[in-house]
Design a protein around this motif. Structure first.
Motif, PDB file in Angstrom:
ATOM      1  N   GLY A 141       0.809  -1.196  -0.280  1.00 49.73           N
ATOM      2  CA  GLY A 141       0.351  -0.011   0.099  1.00 49.73           C
ATOM      3  C   GLY A 141       0.839   1.098   0.123  1.00 49.73           C
ATOM      4  N   GLN A 144       2.260   2.179  -3.777  1.00 50.44           N
ATOM      5  CA  GLN A 144       1.362   2.158  -4.573  1.00 50.44           C
ATOM      6  C   GLN A 144       1.554   3.547  -3.981  1.00 50.44           C
ATOM      7  OE1 GLN A 144       0.442   2.267  -7.330  1.00 50.44           O
ATOM      8  NE2 GLN A 144      -0.398   0.853  -7.250  1.00 50.44           N
ATOM      9  N   THR A 165      -6.070  -1.686  -6.387  1.00 50.50           N
ATOM     10  CA  THR A 165      -5.371  -1.986  -5.869  1.00 50.50           C
ATOM     11  C   THR A 165      -5.348  -3.572  -5.538  1.00 50.50           C
ATOM     12  OG1 THR A 165      -8.583  -2.435  -5.615  1.00 50.50           O
ATOM     13  CG2 THR A 165      -6.552   0.078  -4.984  1.00 50.50           C
ATOM     14  N   VAL A 173      -6.157  -1.711   0.778  1.00 50.18           N
ATOM     15  CA  VAL A 173      -6.736  -1.503  -0.293  1.00 50.18           C
ATOM     16  C   VAL A 173      -6.901   0.685   0.014  1.00 50.18           C
ATOM     17  CG1 VAL A 173      -8.545  -1.469  -1.556  1.00 50.18           C
ATOM     18  CG2 VAL A 173      -7.231  -3.463  -1.483  1.00 50.18           C
ATOM     19  N   VAL A 176      -4.729   2.888  -0.576  1.00 48.60           N
ATOM     20  CA  VAL A 176      -4.802   3.695  -1.426  1.00 48.60           C
ATOM     21  C   VAL A 176      -5.814   4.045  -2.502  1.00 48.60           C
ATOM     22  CG1 VAL A 176      -4.828   2.787  -4.120  1.00 48.60           C
ATOM     23  CG2 VAL A 176      -2.854   1.924  -2.262  1.00 48.60           C
ATOM     24  N   THR A 194     -10.251  -0.831 -12.256  1.00 49.06           N
ATOM     25  CA  THR A 194     -11.029  -1.503 -11.168  1.00 49.06           C
ATOM     26  C   THR A 194     -11.958  -2.169 -11.221  1.00 49.06           C
ATOM     27  OG1 THR A 194     -10.994  -1.085  -8.735  1.00 49.06           O
ATOM     28  CG2 THR A 194     -11.874   0.752 -10.028  1.00 49.06           C
ATOM     29  N   GLU A 196     -12.802  -2.628  -7.457  1.00 50.97           N
ATOM     30  CA  GLU A 196     -13.848  -1.732  -6.362  1.00 50.97           C
ATOM     31  C   GLU A 196     -14.816  -0.891  -6.442  1.00 50.97           C
ATOM     32  OE1 GLU A 196     -12.336  -2.364  -3.330  1.00 50.97           O
ATOM     33  OE2 GLU A 196     -10.537  -2.810  -3.948  1.00 50.97           O
TER      34      GLU A 196
END
Length: 243
Positions: A141, A144, A165, A173, A176, A194, A196
Motif C-alpha cells: 500500500g 502504491q 489495488t 486497499v 490507496v 478497478t 472495487e
C-alpha cells in the motif's frame, strides 16, 4: 465540454481483436471507471491511451482536441500519467528519489525543486517520514502511494489507474483508495480500471462496462448499480457483488 474522446477504436494483437469499436468521451474533472471480467480489454484500453499497447488498428483518441497518436511521446507523458498494478518503482532509489527523478528528467526541474515537490506530495499521502527509505522496506500500500506521488509530480492533466489495488493485501486497499478519493474530490481527471465497486459507486462520474473488447454499457453509477440495461452487465454485477 469534451476533455477526452475515443472514437471507434480497434486494436489487434496479431489476429486477436482486442478492442472492438470502442467509443466514449468525458469532461475535465470526471472520474471514468472501467470494469468488466478478466480479459475484457480494460487494461489494454488504458495502456493504448498511454501508447503502451500496440498502435491502434483504426479509430482515434484525443485529449482536448490533440490526437494522442501523433503527440510526441515526451508531451504524452507530461499530459497523461499512469499508475500501474505493480507499482514499477526503482528498487535502487529511495522513495524521495523515485518521486524526484522523473521530474528532473522530463520536466527539467533542478534537484532542489524536484525534491521539494516530492516531499510535499509524500506529505500529502502520509509518507513524509519514508522519504529516505527504499521501496523494499515498504508495504504494498505504501509503495502504491509512492507510485501515485511519482505520477502526480509530473502534474498530468489525466491520470490512468490500471487496477491499482489488485496486487494489495485487503487491509492495504483502503489507504490507496483514500488517496484516490482525495484526488477525485480535488478535481483530478481520471480513468480507473478497478474491481472495487464501492469506489466506482462513490466516486465514478460514469461507469464503462466492457466485455470481449467491447463497451457493453455506459451509465452513471446510480443507473449502473440500480438498473443496468444489459443482461451481461447484470450477470457481472451479480457475480461481483454477491461473492
Amino acid at each position: 465540454m469534451t476533455f477526452f474522446e475515443a472514437r471507434n477504436v480497434n486494436l489487434h494483437f496479431g489476429s486477436f481483436h482486442v478492442l472492438r469499436d470502442v467509443s466514449f468521451e468525458f469532461g475535465k474533472g470526471d472520474v471514468l471507471v472501467v470494469c468488466g471480467p478478466s480479459g475484457s480489454g480494460k487494461s489494454t484500453l488504458i495502456r493504448s491511451i498511454n501508447r503502451l499497447a500496440s498502435p491502434l488498428t483504426s479509430g482515434s483518441m484525443s485529449i482536448q482536441g490533440c490526437d494522442l497518436m501523433s503527440l510526441p511521446r515526451q508531451d504524452l507523458y507530461r499530459r497523461i500519467g499512469m499508475v500501474f498494478q505493480r507499482f514499477n518503482l526503482f528498487q535502487h532509489l529511495t522513495v524521495l528519489e523515485n518521486v524526484a527523478l522523473p521530474q528532473r528528467r522530463v520536466l527539467g526541474r533542478n534537484r532542489r525543486e524536484a525534491a521539494d515537490r516530492a516531499r510535499a506530495l509524500l506529505d500529502r499521502v502520509g509518507l513524509a517520514d519514508k522519504a529516505d527509505t527504499y521501496p523494499v522496506r515498504l508495504s504494498g500500500g505504501q509503495q502504491q502511494r509512492v507510485a501515485i506521488c511519482r505520477t502526480l509530480a509530473m502534474e498530468p492533466e489525466l491520470l490512468l489507474f490500471d487496477e491499482p489495488t489488485s496486487a494489495l493485501d485487503p487491509e492495504m486497499v483502503g489507504e490507496v483508495l483514500q488517496v484516490m478519493r482525495g484526488l477525485a474530490s480535488g478535481g483530478m481527471t481520471m480513468i480507473v480500471v478497478t474491481h472495487e465497486m464501492g469506489f466506482a459507486r462513490e466516486l465514478g462520474t460514469e461507469i464503462l462496462f466492457m466485455e470481449q473488447g467491447q463497451v457493453v454499457e455506459r451509465a452513471s453509477p446510480v443507473d449502473f448499480f440500480a438498473s443496468p440495461r444489459e443482461a451481461r452487465t447484470r450477470a457481472f454485477l451479480d457475480q461481483i457483488l454477491h461473492h
